[in-house]
Scaffold this motif. Structure first.
Motif, PDB file in Angstrom:
ATOM      1  N   SER A 128     -50.662 -21.834   6.026  1.00 29.75           N
ATOM      2  CA  SER A 128     -49.516 -21.302   5.271  1.00 29.75           C
ATOM      3  C   SER A 128     -49.401 -19.783   5.354  1.00 29.75           C
ATOM      4  O   SER A 128     -48.295 -19.262   5.484  1.00 29.75           O
ATOM      5  N   GLY A 129     -50.515 -19.068   5.297  1.00 27.62           N
ATOM      6  CA  GLY A 129     -50.462 -17.607   5.378  1.00 27.62           C
ATOM      7  C   GLY A 129     -49.977 -17.120   6.723  1.00 27.62           C
ATOM      8  O   GLY A 129     -49.132 -16.217   6.818  1.00 27.62           O
ATOM      9  N   ALA A 132     -46.249 -18.054   7.215  1.00 23.33           N
ATOM     10  CA  ALA A 132     -45.357 -17.139   6.495  1.00 23.33           C
ATOM     11  C   ALA A 132     -45.126 -15.873   7.315  1.00 23.33           C
ATOM     12  O   ALA A 132     -43.994 -15.362   7.371  1.00 23.33           O
ATOM     13  N   ASN A 133     -46.168 -15.381   7.968  1.00 25.59           N
ATOM     14  CA  ASN A 133     -45.995 -14.202   8.822  1.00 25.59           C
ATOM     15  C   ASN A 133     -45.117 -14.521  10.021  1.00 25.59           C
ATOM     16  O   ASN A 133     -44.223 -13.752  10.373  1.00 25.59           O
ATOM     17  N   ARG A 135     -42.849 -16.789  10.312  1.00 23.58           N
ATOM     18  CA  ARG A 135     -41.479 -17.052   9.867  1.00 23.58           C
ATOM     19  C   ARG A 135     -40.836 -15.844   9.183  1.00 23.58           C
ATOM     20  O   ARG A 135     -39.664 -15.881   8.832  1.00 23.58           O
ATOM     21  N   GLY A 136     -41.582 -14.780   8.980  1.00 25.56           N
ATOM     22  CA  GLY A 136     -41.127 -13.648   8.185  1.00 25.56           C
ATOM     23  C   GLY A 136     -39.958 -12.890   8.772  1.00 25.56           C
ATOM     24  O   GLY A 136     -39.589 -13.048   9.946  1.00 25.56           O
TER      25      GLY A 136
END
Length: 163
Positions: A128-129, A132-133, A135-136
Motif C-alpha cells: 500500500s505504501g 500510493a507513491n 499512484r501519486g
C-alpha cells in the motif's frame, strides 16, 4: 531461507517499511558484471508508466538529474555505504535542485531473479505504501539501479511534483 525481496517506501519524509518476501528456491544467480542496470532502470520506468496508463493516471517523465540521485543511493546501498532504506532522502531531493510541492521514494532490492525489474515493480504494487507513491500526483521520476558482488540488485525510484 534467503531474503529475495525487501521493500521500503517513503512519502515526503515519512518512512514506511513495507515488509519482505522470501523464497528458498531462487531462480537465477546474477553476478555484478552481468547486470545491465540501464536496461533494468528502463524496464522499471516502462512498467510503472504501464501501470499508471492502466489506471488512467498521467505518465511520469523521467528526469536525468533525479535518475542520478536515485542511482547514487542504489550504489551506496549496494556497496553498504548506507543501510537499505531512506536515510539521506532529503539530501537526495535537495541535490536535484528542482523545486517541488510533493516528493516520495520507493526502494527495493532483490536477488537471483531472471527479471529483477518485474519483481521490484510487482512487489511495490502489492504494498500500500509503495502503491500510493506510484499512484501519486507526480510528474517527474528518477530511477537508479545498482548491483553488488553478492548478486543483489538495489532499486531507488524518486517521485517528484515540480512547482
Amino acid at each position: 531461507m534467503l531474503k529475495n525481496f525487501i521493500f521500503a517506501a517513503s512519502a515526503g519524509f515519512l518512512i514506511l517499511v513495507s515488509g519482505t518476501m522470501a523464497s528458498s528456491k531462487p531462480n537465477y544467480q546474477v553476478a555484478q558484471g552481468n547486470v545491465n542496470t540501464a536496461a533494468i532502470e528502463a524496464s522499471v520506468f516502462q512498467k510503472i508508466n504501464q501501470y499508471r496508463d492502466s489506471q488512467n493516471l498521467p505518465r511520469l517523465n523521467r528526469n536525468s538529474t533525479i535518475d542520478n540521485q536515485a542511482r547514487i543511493h542504489s550504489q551506496n546501498m549496494a556497496s553498504s555505504k548506507v543501510a537499505f532504506g531512506h536515510d539521506g532522502f532529503s539530501r537526495r531531493v535537495a541535490a536535484t535542485g528542482i523545486a517541488y510541492s510533493r516528493v516520495a521514494e520507493n526502494v527495493a532490492y532483490n536477488q537471483r531473479h531472471k527479471d529483477p525489474a518485474t519483481q521490484a515493480v510487482q512487489g511495490w504494487l502489492k504494498s500500500s505504501g509503495h502503491l500510493a507513491n506510484i499512484r501519486g500526483n507526480y510528474t517527474l521520476t528518477g530511477i537508479g539501479v545498482a548491483s553488488n558482488n553478492q548478486g543483489e540488485i538495489y532499486f531507488t525510484q524518486i517521485f517528484l511534483q515540480s512547482r
